[in-house]
Design an enzyme around this catalytic site. Sequence first.
Site, PDB file in Angstrom:
ATOM      1  N   THR A 106      -8.459   6.758  -1.925  1.00  0.00           N
ATOM      2  CA  THR A 106      -9.807   6.196  -2.051  1.00  0.00           C
ATOM      3  C   THR A 106     -10.855   7.282  -1.834  1.00  0.00           C
ATOM      4  O   THR A 106     -11.970   7.161  -2.332  1.00  0.00           O
ATOM      5  CB  THR A 106     -10.036   5.038  -1.046  1.00  0.00           C
ATOM      6  OG1 THR A 106      -9.470   5.405   0.209  1.00  0.00           O
ATOM      7  CG2 THR A 106      -9.395   3.758  -1.545  1.00  0.00           C
ATOM      8  N   HIS A 125       0.809  -1.235   0.000  1.00  0.00           N
ATOM      9  CA  HIS A 125       0.000   0.000   0.000  1.00  0.00           C
ATOM     10  C   HIS A 125       0.831   1.268   0.000  1.00  0.00           C
ATOM     11  O   HIS A 125       0.260   2.362   0.150  1.00  0.00           O
ATOM     12  CB  HIS A 125      -0.913   0.057   1.221  1.00  0.00           C
ATOM     13  CG  HIS A 125      -1.994  -0.960   1.215  1.00  0.00           C
ATOM     14  ND1 HIS A 125      -3.254  -0.709   0.726  1.00  0.00           N
ATOM     15  CD2 HIS A 125      -1.999  -2.237   1.616  1.00  0.00           C
ATOM     16  CE1 HIS A 125      -3.999  -1.787   0.856  1.00  0.00           C
ATOM     17  NE2 HIS A 125      -3.254  -2.741   1.396  1.00  0.00           N
ATOM     18  N   LYS A 146     -14.703   8.386  -3.627  1.00  0.00           N
ATOM     19  CA  LYS A 146     -15.936   8.734  -2.898  1.00  0.00           C
ATOM     20  C   LYS A 146     -16.454  10.098  -3.361  1.00  0.00           C
ATOM     21  O   LYS A 146     -17.660  10.292  -3.561  1.00  0.00           O
ATOM     22  CB  LYS A 146     -15.669   8.758  -1.385  1.00  0.00           C
ATOM     23  CG  LYS A 146     -15.282   7.396  -0.829  1.00  0.00           C
ATOM     24  CD  LYS A 146     -14.667   7.470   0.565  1.00  0.00           C
ATOM     25  CE  LYS A 146     -13.952   6.157   0.866  1.00  0.00           C
ATOM     26  NZ  LYS A 146     -13.032   6.239   2.009  1.00  0.00           N
ATOM     27  N   LYS A 174      -7.765  14.028   4.556  1.00  0.00           N
ATOM     28  CA  LYS A 174      -6.908  12.842   4.528  1.00  0.00           C
ATOM     29  C   LYS A 174      -5.841  13.027   5.602  1.00  0.00           C
ATOM     30  O   LYS A 174      -5.736  14.117   6.175  1.00  0.00           O
ATOM     31  CB  LYS A 174      -6.253  12.664   3.159  1.00  0.00           C
ATOM     32  CG  LYS A 174      -5.621  13.951   2.591  1.00  0.00           C
ATOM     33  CD  LYS A 174      -5.103  13.749   1.183  1.00  0.00           C
ATOM     34  CE  LYS A 174      -6.164  13.863   0.111  1.00  0.00           C
ATOM     35  NZ  LYS A 174      -6.487  12.645  -0.569  1.00  0.00           N
ATOM     36  N   ARG A 175      -5.055  11.975   5.864  1.00  0.00           N
ATOM     37  CA  ARG A 175      -3.979  12.147   6.839  1.00  0.00           C
ATOM     38  C   ARG A 175      -3.050  13.286   6.420  1.00  0.00           C
ATOM     39  O   ARG A 175      -2.886  13.551   5.215  1.00  0.00           O
ATOM     40  CB  ARG A 175      -3.188  10.842   6.973  1.00  0.00           C
ATOM     41  CG  ARG A 175      -3.886   9.817   7.829  1.00  0.00           C
ATOM     42  CD  ARG A 175      -4.156  10.330   9.228  1.00  0.00           C
ATOM     43  NE  ARG A 175      -2.947  10.358  10.006  1.00  0.00           N
ATOM     44  CZ  ARG A 175      -2.607   9.449  10.893  1.00  0.00           C
ATOM     45  NH1 ARG A 175      -3.421   8.431  11.150  1.00  0.00           N
ATOM     46  NH2 ARG A 175      -1.478   9.533  11.561  1.00  0.00           N
ATOM     47  N   LYS A 214       1.325  14.518   0.617  1.00  0.00           N
ATOM     48  CA  LYS A 214      -0.053  14.818   0.195  1.00  0.00           C
ATOM     49  C   LYS A 214      -0.235  16.314  -0.071  1.00  0.00           C
ATOM     50  O   LYS A 214      -1.223  16.750  -0.623  1.00  0.00           O
ATOM     51  CB  LYS A 214      -1.057  14.336   1.244  1.00  0.00           C
ATOM     52  CG  LYS A 214      -1.035  12.806   1.443  1.00  0.00           C
ATOM     53  CD  LYS A 214      -2.026  12.378   2.502  1.00  0.00           C
ATOM     54  CE  LYS A 214      -1.927  10.910   2.887  1.00  0.00           C
ATOM     55  NZ  LYS A 214      -2.664  10.011   1.979  1.00  0.00           N
TER      56      LYS A 214
HETATM   57  C1  26W Z   1       4.368   0.958   9.861  1.00  0.00           C
HETATM   58  C2  26W Z   1       3.640   2.246   9.760  1.00  0.00           C
HETATM   59  C3  26W Z   1       2.655   2.238   8.640  1.00  0.00           C
HETATM   60  C4  26W Z   1       1.303   2.102   8.923  1.00  0.00           C
HETATM   61  C5  26W Z   1       0.373   2.102   7.893  1.00  0.00           C
HETATM   62  C6  26W Z   1       3.084   2.338   7.352  1.00  0.00           C
HETATM   63  C7  26W Z   1       2.168   2.333   6.330  1.00  0.00           C
HETATM   64  C8  26W Z   1       0.821   2.204   6.585  1.00  0.00           C
HETATM   65  C9  26W Z   1      -0.198   2.164   5.456  1.00  0.00           C
HETATM   66  C10 26W Z   1       0.276   1.231   4.385  1.00  0.00           C
HETATM   67  C11 26W Z   1      -0.464   3.519   4.918  1.00  0.00           C
HETATM   68  C12 26W Z   1      -1.720   3.581   4.100  1.00  0.00           C
HETATM   69  O1  26W Z   1      -2.808   3.647   4.647  1.00  0.00           O
HETATM   70  N1  26W Z   1      -1.583   3.602   2.772  1.00  0.00           N
HETATM   71  C13 26W Z   1      -2.698   3.986   1.937  1.00  0.00           C
HETATM   72  O2  26W Z   1      -3.405   2.846   1.509  1.00  0.00           O
HETATM   73  C14 26W Z   1      -4.569   3.215   0.785  1.00  0.00           C
HETATM   74  C15 26W Z   1      -5.339   1.951   0.486  1.00  0.00           C
HETATM   75  O3  26W Z   1      -4.655   1.173  -0.428  1.00  0.00           O
HETATM   76  C16 26W Z   1      -4.190   3.983  -0.472  1.00  0.00           C
HETATM   77  O4  26W Z   1      -5.366   4.381  -1.116  1.00  0.00           O
HETATM   78  C17 26W Z   1      -3.345   5.192  -0.113  1.00  0.00           C
HETATM   79  O5  26W Z   1      -2.891   5.830  -1.286  1.00  0.00           O
HETATM   80  C18 26W Z   1      -2.172   4.772   0.743  1.00  0.00           C
HETATM   81  O6  26W Z   1      -1.470   5.910   1.210  1.00  0.00           O
END
Ligand code: 26W
Length: 812
Positions: A642, A348, A646, A534-535, A540
């Site tokens: 995503t 992701h 929406k 978004k975060r 971003k």
């Molecule tokens: C280890 C810390 C950590 C925690 C969560 C690293 C990375 C993450 C996630 C992978 C971050 C995340 O939410 N990525 C998002 O995933 C969405 C669903 O696929 C995408 O639409 C977003 O672009 C992507 O940033």
Amino acid sequence: MKLSVKEFVKDFKNQFQSMYAYPYEEGSTEQLYNALGLLIKNYVSSNWKDTRESYIKQSAKQVYYFSMEFLPGRQLKSNTYNLGLLETVSKGLDQLGLSLDELAEAEADPALGNGGLGRLASCFMDSLASMAIPGNGNGIRYQYGLFRQKFVDGYQVELPENWLRYRNVWETRNDKSTCMVRFGGNVWLEENEQGHLEPKYENTLNVLAVPYDTPMVGYKNERVNNLRLWSAEIPVEEESNYLTIDATDPIKEITEALYPDDSNYEGRLLRLKQEYFMVSAGVQSILRHYRKYNMPRKNIPDKVAIHINDTHPALVIPEMMRILIDEEHLSWDQAWEITFKTCSYTNHTILREALEKWPIDMMKELLPRIYMIIEEINNRYVEHMLPLYGERITWQTAILQNGVVNMAHLAVIGSHSVNGVAQLHTDILMNDVLKDFFEIYPERFNNKTNGITQRRWMHLANPDLTQLLDDKIGKAWKSNPAELKVFKGYEKDKQTIKELAEVKLNNKKKLAAHIEKVKGITVDPNAIFDVQIKRLHAYKRQHMNLLHILHRYLEIKQNPSVDYVPRVFIFGAKAAPSYVYAKQIIKVINAVGDLVNNDPDIGNKLKVVFFENYGVSLAEKIIPATDVSEQISLASMEASGTSNMKFMANGALTLATLDGANIEIRDYVGEENMFIFGLTSDEVYEVRGNGSYNARELYQSNSTVKRVLDALINGTILNLEGEGDALFDSLVNYNDEYLVLKDFESYIQAHEAIDALYKDQKEWTRKSLLNIASSAPFSADYTISRYAEDIWKVKPCCPGKLKVQPRNEPMY
Ligand code: 26W
């Protein structure tokens, strides 16, 4: 489900009385909500049981979606809706003088995730059930969700999110299905009487994993899947070893809190504990289930698919090996064949700082047996690859490197499928981030563009639009999103355009009232509602949005007659508590908001609203009221996005770089129906690769850029404590890592094009209509069908009496 209003009213009164021992008229909103929630859960329970039994009876292959995060949102209305009871319940409550919407607001929104990855997992759960696919979620029941965000003096403050305080009516604690998870201690292998090498453990920390099950209700198809979230407890038989409350901390803390960082990996021991806890309990419970039915082990991949949602659950691979070898006494090769045919992995993110790499020493100490197995996987991998691919590729793709366990490498080597979440993202994985693996295992790589559930994000969040669509194109689109394209036929229909504009305006009025209520800011519903939710992360580029607001502010100040259409800029964003730069951006946006909102020269031309505590429930209010959807990440950085989908489905026009799924949005709706700006991904690679970019030079030579950046440091913005300087430094002195200044001019121009188009309301609404009508391909039902067909090889399951959704064929 069939139920008359009268029956419902009777059931509800009984439910309330049996819970609280007084009549519903005396109940508080929370109590009324609890009673209603439990009643709905009762209605669901027979389908829940039947679905489970039908999977067993038909020996159907099942998917297990392993994810450290789920963001389901409130479930009262979605469950009631999917059961087909929304109208009945709403009418029944009306008769009792109660309002469904009011009771629904009393539900805590479970923030068991950070952002996109967690919300995607929940959209997938909804689609799995609605497509009648045997699917289970597996995750952690965090006692505290993602922090509750407050602003104090414009700064983010984090408060604990105790979402379980008033009980959770949807979950069922399932004491029958607990598992034991072991940490630490010493392990060695001893030969047993049958000549098997058996691991012996001493001094381990034993943790009881208790499952809490939540029904995942399919849309009008009588299917109810299961989401299993695990909670850590002291094993009953060991209770007497824990003499003080403090002594229990190492166990309780495992499922106490969600890590609030979604972009920066930190090698924290507790996080590794969480990952193994969830994985071990999940894999044990799956294998125990199949053991019960005496299934030959080699058939496991025909009956089970385990999906690894990012690398966080990648320990599934060694854990499955452990159980198959140590407990089921399979040979290494047999166990490996089963494991890798069962597992699949989604990446992701390409952000390097987010890729998990655990220190070997930590892994060895916390999970000695698991580490032994990872070492063996690695040794065999290296031995196999060296003669085939040589030193460079072999060592670069190894799992163990420079004292760390590379979790992405473990996930790729141990899975039969690796996918990205939008076409561009998958291309980047294949050509850059996982390039060497793509050379070794090209057949494993595939793309699965993300999707969203229209049930939550259209049917429920935007009832007026849903009604309009029902009136114009009939109701078939609700179970077959492909039908949405019929709406395209109405682009020239004046009456429809007028009605669609009214729907949007009405939604904007509701949001304006909410803004007034929670922020005390008066906004004009006829202004353009321009939204970025978004975060908060530098890639971003919320700060680019901020610079544009400042630019408009300075223009209006300099030239009050400048022809801008009134705009309301809306933000929602949490910053990771340790992410200093992101927090500085929040502070500056809030400070600019104060400046702009209180300047009489500005009036309604510009308003800035930064909502606190952004999450699923707030998104449901904001998205239907949005005109402009800001998807402005630096090209190549946002895996998919995503919320972009929406917004599109709710008729917003997208202002975007060619990043993630924005590219596919353009492919479906057409470039002329959105606003595209900025560098392409290839250009970004080039600019960053050749080192030619000089942000300071751009600052000095471009007067627009200079004026805006100077405003960050020259006292224009009040009440800053150095945050403006920090932003300025990052952009000018540290060469603007995310190329904000490089894209800025083209961003401003895109905003001017937005103003121009908005003045032609009919044309704007026509494009809005085309966006809605082109949004069907982003239905999570399609995404899930493709996962099911290509990766998991699972089929919808339909026992005799159950009605099953017609299978939606991929349309495009
Ligand atoms: C280890 C810390 C950590 C925690 C969560 C690293 C990375 C993450 C996630 C992978 C971050 C995340 O939410 N990525 C998002 O995933 C969405 C669903 O696929 C995408 O639409 C977003 O672009 C992507 O940033």
